[in-house]
Design a protein around this motif. Sequence first.
Motif, short mmCIF file in Angstrom:
data_model
loop_
_atom_site.label_atom_id
_atom_site.label_comp_id
_atom_site.label_asym_id
_atom_site.label_seq_id
_atom_site.Cartn_x
_atom_site.Cartn_y
_atom_site.Cartn_z
N SER A 156 46.01 2.33 41.52
CA SER A 156 44.63 1.69 41.65
C SER A 156 44.71 1.47 43.38
O SER A 156 43.37 1.79 44.00
N GLY A 205 44.63 -3.35 47.21
CA GLY A 205 44.22 -2.27 47.97
C GLY A 205 43.56 -2.76 49.44
O GLY A 205 42.65 -1.95 50.04
N LYS A 249 42.21 3.63 46.27
CA LYS A 249 41.35 2.78 46.86
C LYS A 249 41.39 2.95 48.57
O LYS A 249 40.56 3.07 49.23
N THR A 253 34.55 6.13 53.29
CA THR A 253 35.25 4.97 52.82
C THR A 253 35.86 4.27 54.03
O THR A 253 36.21 4.82 54.87
#
Length: 443
Positions: free
Chosen positions: A90, A271, A94, A193
């Motif tokens: 995860s 993250g 990210k 991002t």
Amino acid sequence: MTMGLFDDDFYSTRVKRRIRTGKRNNSRPFARRGQSSTFRIAFISSVASSLLVVLLFVAINGGGGERGSEARPALTGGQALVETSERIISASEKVRPAVVSIVNLTNQAMAEQDLGDNPDDGEIMNNANLGSGVIFQKTDGKAYIITNAHVIDDAAVVQAVLINGDRKAATIIGKDVVTDLAVLQVDGKGIDTVVDIGNSSKLRDGEMVIAVGNPLGFGDSLTQGIVSNKKRIIAVSLNQDGIYDWEQEVIQIDAAINQGNSGGALVDLNGKLVGINSMKVADTGVEGIGFAIPIDNAMPILKSLMEKGKVSRPYMGLYSMDLGLYLDSSKDDGINDDPNDETNKGKEEDGEFEVAAPVIPDGIKSGIIVLEAVGPSLAAGLQFNDIVVALDGKPIKSTMDLRKYLYNSKKIGESMKVTYYRDGKKQTLEVKLTEKVEQSEER
């Protein structure tokens, strides 16, 4: 042989028979009743012990319900326990889109390969130095990338390669050699991002972290490890000349860091960016010792680079050499440093000029020798071969001590008292510190 959770005697269904004092009835009905009673006792005991095991298991795992649906405190602050592998996946998902590969075609490579003023992408990739970077801000259609200053050293052409392979021309906004940080700017189109900034001060020794970058040109690579030491102080050579002239606070990690990882992201299992990967110990027999710049230390530097393109520091104006290093080299080379010897006064012989040796008073073993005074130091009166031993009364044993005191304790515009020896005599003067105009070797 297998072993149970408890010793056999604890949950055994073996039950002692009751001793009967009367005459025993050996008829079949009696036998059936005795066997039935024993069986019931054994069965009830088995069920009870099994129920006890179940209750203990439930208590240990925080209650019933679907596995993983009940969060329980496992880390400081009540953070929920999740499978470590899932957290790594995860966290990496990210942060990966915010990590880029940095391609640096140096001026030297341009000259050696005769690439001209506008090399094509193929020429750049074949002749470039590689590193990593992290997108940390996006504003007004522009994206800003953190990387290491050494990644873009001597850069003629810099490109940033996104996770999807898109290549973008990068402009150097500013860099700081002392902290080894730099900021690049690229067109923000297609960049969605931006990394979440974490808090490196809250890291704990032993906490798991992930390094993301472009090692050996293998972009979008992940490695994982732990924080070996959250506050390690190491000596570095800012000029890469083998002389340690600065100390840097870093996070020591055991995640694999290889050439090309420099400038990449160190993230926690949420993250969030907690460090910028910067270096490793590369020596025979050394494994798993890498270092990252704490993000808490990096952010003020990045802010200054964004605003001014540089980090303003007080400037003294000295090229210097450690006295201890000079004394060691003098012993190794058999140099005569006797100030009364006429050969040390400086002379010209066969077209070559012999540089006069510094006059070193008895008992003085540490300090710095002035090789050249410029700017503020020249204006104040420091000269070649002066031996500086204290600043504002604080003993200075090396160039590292001088730089640390100058950068950490003084401000631009302040005056600094310098204690030094000239021709063996102790003297003092004051230097008015100015702003350092450009990166150079002098302090």
